[in-house]
Design an enzyme around this catalytic site. Structure first.
Site, PDB file in Angstrom:
ATOM      1  N   TYR A 152       0.490  -1.158   0.052  1.00 28.18           N
ATOM      2  CA  TYR A 152      -0.260  -0.343   0.086  1.00 28.18           C
ATOM      3  C   TYR A 152       1.396   1.208  -0.122  1.00 28.18           C
ATOM      4  O   TYR A 152       0.944   2.228  -0.660  1.00 28.18           O
ATOM      5  CB  TYR A 152      -1.206   0.136   1.215  1.00 28.18           C
ATOM      6  N   ASN A 182     -12.868  -0.281  -5.235  1.00 28.79           N
ATOM      7  CA  ASN A 182     -12.804  -0.880  -6.194  1.00 28.79           C
ATOM      8  C   ASN A 182     -13.984  -1.497  -6.505  1.00 28.79           C
ATOM      9  O   ASN A 182     -14.187  -2.184  -5.872  1.00 28.79           O
ATOM     10  CB  ASN A 182     -11.613  -1.808  -6.764  1.00 28.79           C
ATOM     11  N   CYS A 197      -7.582  -5.207  -7.057  1.00 27.54           N
ATOM     12  CA  CYS A 197      -6.526  -4.543  -5.947  1.00 27.54           C
ATOM     13  C   CYS A 197      -6.322  -5.909  -4.980  1.00 27.54           C
ATOM     14  O   CYS A 197      -5.923  -6.117  -3.764  1.00 27.54           O
ATOM     15  CB  CYS A 197      -8.430  -4.167  -5.490  1.00 27.54           C
ATOM     16  N   HIS A 198      -6.398  -7.858  -5.175  1.00 28.67           N
ATOM     17  CA  HIS A 198      -5.723  -8.161  -4.421  1.00 28.67           C
ATOM     18  C   HIS A 198      -4.862  -8.590  -4.267  1.00 28.67           C
ATOM     19  O   HIS A 198      -3.853  -9.076  -3.811  1.00 28.67           O
ATOM     20  CB  HIS A 198      -6.757 -10.000  -5.184  1.00 28.67           C
ATOM     21  N   GLU A 258      -1.502 -17.281  -8.506  1.00 27.39           N
ATOM     22  CA  GLU A 258      -0.422 -15.986  -9.562  1.00 27.39           C
ATOM     23  C   GLU A 258       0.977 -16.230  -8.788  1.00 27.39           C
ATOM     24  O   GLU A 258       1.547 -15.652  -9.526  1.00 27.39           O
ATOM     25  CB  GLU A 258      -1.195 -14.793  -9.467  1.00 27.39           C
TER      26      GLU A 258
END
Length: 260
Positions: free
Chosen positions: A201, A224, A232-233, A259
Site C-alpha cells: 500500500y 474498487n 486489488c488482490h 498467481e
C-alpha cells in the site's frame, strides 16, 4: 465451475497442506487426469502446486527475492512467469447513466455479477460476498436498472474466464465508473501490475504523489468496483500479511496462490 469453487474453498478451510493428487481426486470423485485437467483449464496451475503456494509463508511478500524459502516454495518456471494483464480504459462518470444492465455468470471463484451501461462496465463483484444489485442501486440511485445480458458483459466474462490461462488477446474493455481522479490513479497503478507482481500500500501511495496518503490508498483499493480486472488482490501489506479483501480474505489467498 461450482465443483472447483467448492474444492478451492475446502482446501483452504481444512488446510489441506499435505494433500496428494490421489486424495484430491478421491474427494472430487474424479480420476487423477480429470483432476489435473480441471485445475489446468481454469487456473493454469497444477493442483498440488496451488495448495503448496496457498500456504507458503512468502505468499504475500512484495520482495519475493528476499523472502525466506520454505518447503512449500519451488523454483519458478516460464509457465508461472506469464503476465496476466487485461487492458482497461477507465473513465470517470460525471453523471449517472439513464439505464444500467446486469447479468450473473458462473465462475470458479463464485458467481460473478457484471453490470454495464452505454459507456462501459461499471461493476464486477462476487455475489456470495456482496449482492450486486444492492451495491449498484446505492451507487446509481437515479438510474434504471435492468437484468439483461449485453456484449460488454460477454467481453468482461471472456476476460475473467481467460484470466489465468494463455488465450487469444482480449480487446480493450471500456470501464466507466463513479470515482475520484485519485481513486482512478490507484486503480490504474494496480491494473498495470502483472501476474506475480505485488505492491505494498505504501508503494501505491508513493506513485500518485504523497506517501502520507496511505489511508486514502487503502480506501481507494477497498472501493474498487471492478473485481479481478482491476486486481486489488495484488495490494498487500509491506510486512507480508495478506491483508483484507472486500470479497473475502480466503478469495484473496486463492488469487495470490494461483498467481504465485
Amino acid at each position: 465451475m461450482d465443483l472447483l469453487f467448492k474444492t478451492l474453498k475446502w482446501m483452504l478451510d481444512s488446510q489441506q497442506i499435505g494433500i496428494t493428487i490421489e486424495e484430491l481426486s478421491k474427494h472430487l470423485g474424479l480420476g487423477e487426469w480429470e483432476t489435473q485437467h480441471l485445475f489446468q483449464e481454469y487456473l493454469g496451475k497444477d493442483p498440488i502446486r496451488f495448495v503448496q503456494d496457498a500456504f507458503s509463508p512468502s505468499l504475500a511478500r512484495v520482495d519475493k527475492q528476499q523472502a525466506q524459502i520454505s518447503i512449500f516454495d519451488s523454483v519458478d518456471d516460464e509457465t508461472y512467469k506469464l503476465s496476466t494483464h487485461i487492458d482497461l480504459d477507465i473513465q470517470i462518470l460525471e453523471e449517472s447513466p439513464e439505464a444500467i444492465y446486469y447479468s450473473i455468470f458462473p465462475y470458479f471463484l463464485g458467481n460473478v455479477f457484471i453490470a454495464s451501461h452505454e459507456s462501459g462496465i461499471c461493476q464486477v463483484t462476487f455475489e456470495d460476498s456482496e449482492v450486486g444489485p444492492i451495491r449498484l442501486r446505492k451507487t446509481f440511485p437515479k438510474s434504471t436498472i435492468k437484468e439483461e445480458r449485453t456484449e460488454l458483459h460477454e467481453l468482461a466474462y471472456q476476460a475473467l474466464m481467460s484470466y489465468f490461462v494463455k488465450t487469444d488477446d482480449i480487446p480493450v474493455i471500456p470501464v466507466a465508473v463513479k470515482a475520484t481522479p485519485f481513486q482512478v490513479s490507484v486503480w490504474n497503478r494496480l491494473q498495470a501490475l502483472g501476474k506475480s507482481e505485488l505492491a505494498a500500500y505504501s508503494d501505491l501511495a508513493a506513485e500518485p504523489g504523497d506517501p502520507n496518503l496511505l489511508r486514502a490508498v487503502g480506501s481507494a483499493v477497498g472501493a474498487n468496483p471492478i473485481a479481478l480486472l482491476i486486481p486489488c488482490h495484488r495490494a498487500v501489506h509491506h510486512s507480508g500479511k495478506i491483508g483484507t479483501f472486500r470479497w473475502g480474505k480466503w478469495r484473496k489467498q486463492i488469487l495470490l496462490a494461483i498467481e504465485k
